[in-house]
Design a protein around this motif. Structure first.
Motif, PDB file in Angstrom:
ATOM      1  N   ARG A 109       0.828  -1.200   0.000  1.00  0.00           N
ATOM      2  CA  ARG A 109       0.000   0.000   0.000  1.00  0.00           C
ATOM      3  C   ARG A 109       0.862   1.249   0.000  1.00  0.00           C
ATOM      4  O   ARG A 109       1.811   1.369   0.795  1.00  0.00           O
ATOM      5  N   HIS A 161       6.073  -1.080   7.422  1.00  0.00           N
ATOM      6  CA  HIS A 161       5.243   0.101   7.610  1.00  0.00           C
ATOM      7  C   HIS A 161       6.170   1.266   7.943  1.00  0.00           C
ATOM      8  O   HIS A 161       6.795   1.294   8.992  1.00  0.00           O
ATOM      9  N   TRP A 195      -3.228  -0.734   8.459  1.00  0.00           N
ATOM     10  CA  TRP A 195      -1.902  -1.263   8.188  1.00  0.00           C
ATOM     11  C   TRP A 195      -1.690  -2.540   9.002  1.00  0.00           C
ATOM     12  O   TRP A 195      -2.192  -2.681  10.118  1.00  0.00           O
ATOM     13  N   ASP A 196      -0.930  -3.459   8.421  1.00  0.00           N
ATOM     14  CA  ASP A 196      -0.497  -4.630   9.173  1.00  0.00           C
ATOM     15  C   ASP A 196       0.806  -4.262   9.872  1.00  0.00           C
ATOM     16  O   ASP A 196       1.863  -4.205   9.245  1.00  0.00           O
ATOM     17  N   GLU A 197       0.745  -3.960  11.144  1.00  0.00           N
ATOM     18  CA  GLU A 197       1.895  -3.467  11.892  1.00  0.00           C
ATOM     19  C   GLU A 197       2.995  -4.514  12.022  1.00  0.00           C
ATOM     20  O   GLU A 197       4.136  -4.208  12.363  1.00  0.00           O
ATOM     21  N   ASP A 212       4.127  -6.223   9.585  1.00  0.00           N
ATOM     22  CA  ASP A 212       4.868  -6.249   8.325  1.00  0.00           C
ATOM     23  C   ASP A 212       5.513  -4.875   8.124  1.00  0.00           C
ATOM     24  O   ASP A 212       5.591  -4.070   9.036  1.00  0.00           O
ATOM     25  N   SER A 258       3.245   7.244   2.834  1.00  0.00           N
ATOM     26  CA  SER A 258       3.249   6.134   3.779  1.00  0.00           C
ATOM     27  C   SER A 258       3.249   4.822   3.005  1.00  0.00           C
ATOM     28  O   SER A 258       2.551   4.678   2.000  1.00  0.00           O
ATOM     29  N   GLY A 277       3.132   0.506   3.418  1.00  0.00           N
ATOM     30  CA  GLY A 277       2.846  -0.608   4.312  1.00  0.00           C
ATOM     31  C   GLY A 277       2.110  -1.708   3.585  1.00  0.00           C
ATOM     32  O   GLY A 277       2.029  -1.708   2.355  1.00  0.00           O
ATOM     33  N   SER A 278       1.565  -2.633   4.334  1.00  0.00           N
ATOM     34  CA  SER A 278       0.807  -3.718   3.736  1.00  0.00           C
ATOM     35  C   SER A 278      -0.551  -3.812   4.402  1.00  0.00           C
ATOM     36  O   SER A 278      -0.733  -3.383   5.546  1.00  0.00           O
ATOM     37  N   ARG A 279      -1.509  -4.348   3.672  1.00  0.00           N
ATOM     38  CA  ARG A 279      -2.828  -4.580   4.229  1.00  0.00           C
ATOM     39  C   ARG A 279      -3.448  -5.786   3.532  1.00  0.00           C
ATOM     40  O   ARG A 279      -2.922  -6.284   2.535  1.00  0.00           O
ATOM     41  N   GLU A 304       7.302   5.711   6.654  1.00  0.00           N
ATOM     42  CA  GLU A 304       6.973   6.924   5.916  1.00  0.00           C
ATOM     43  C   GLU A 304       8.223   7.487   5.261  1.00  0.00           C
ATOM     44  O   GLU A 304       9.325   7.383   5.809  1.00  0.00           O
TER      45      GLU A 304
END
Length: 243
Positions: free
Chosen positions: A165, A195, A189-191, A193, A176, A178-180, A197
């Motif tokens: 993402r 994540h 967000w999947d914290e 994985d 930003s 990250g992954s979702r 900025e």
């Protein structure tokens, strides 16, 4: 973290899609196309200064569109801080937007010759400036109407339950990453994985790299999307170089 993201695009087949966007409003009281209309009106005059006035307004239209693009994609802060010249703006916007830059530089040079060497343009130069700047506005309007804010990239090579993402905050100049979940059931967000900025003012090259994938999500259904960007001057600089 950026190395992980670069590897993602370099080693996997990906497909990108935009799911958050908005139609941009020009932040200036005079819009680029208005300056271009002024340039056309100037050229219709029979006065000896017609070509000079027309070229100046074409240059204003170019500058206005460049700044409009920079503002929409979170680059206006760093542009102001670093006092980017028109030439640098042309390089960066042309590079990440996939717009031919050489002919825009020639218009900029013709205007500089007028302003600093008092060398007026001929009518053909003024006419060409109107045409070229008009085409540039058309090309970059594609990224302003709409502005891409949120983009998901999915693996094509194997079944994966998550997507990468990218989210743009244009006012603060932050992207930003990250992954979702792929199914869209949660936008969180999947914290566990990746994540993080990237701030344009701190890591310009990383920011431009990610911004390129936001801008071109619609066209990157190809194998090894990273190959698309290897020709790009600013995006291809080492990630530790923020200038």
């Amino acid at each position: 973290m950026m190395n992980i993201v670069r590897a993602y695009f370099e080693h996997y087949n990906v497909s990108g899609y935009v799911d958050e966007y908005y139609d941009a409003d020009c932040p200036f009281s005079t819009e680029p196309r208005e300056f271009l209309e002024y340039a056309e009106a100037d050229l219709s005059s029979s006065e000896p200064q017609a070509s000079a006035n027309s070229l100046s307004n074409s240059k204003r239209a170019l500058d206005c569109q460049l700044d409009f693009f920079l503002d929409a994609y979170g680059l206006s802060i760093v542009s102001t801080q670093q006092k980017w010249s028109t030439a640098r703006k042309i390089e960066i916007v042309g590079d990440i937007g996939g717009v031919p830059k050489g002919i825009l530089h020639r218009i900029n040079q013709a205007r500089n010759d007028l302003e600093h060497r008092y060398q007026p343009p001929n009518r053909m130069t003024a006419e060409n400036a109107i045409d070229v700047v008009g085409l540039f506005i058309d090309a970059t309007d594609f990224y302003l109407h709409p502005v891409r804010e949120g983009v998901d990239y999915d693996h094509l090579s194997f079944q994966e339950k998550k997507v990468l993402r990218l989210e743009l905050s244009s006012k603060s100049g932050i992207i930003s990453v990250g992954s979702r979940q792929k199914d869209g059931s949660s936008k969180q967000w999947d914290e566990r994985d990746i994540h993080f900025e990237v701030i344009a003012a701190d890591s310009l090259c990383d920011y431009l790299y990610l911004l390129s994938f936001i801008l071109h999500a619609h066209r990157l259904g190809m194998k090894n999307a990273e190959l698309f960007f290897r020709r790009l001057k600013y995006v291809n600089q080492p990630t530790h170089d923020g200038n």
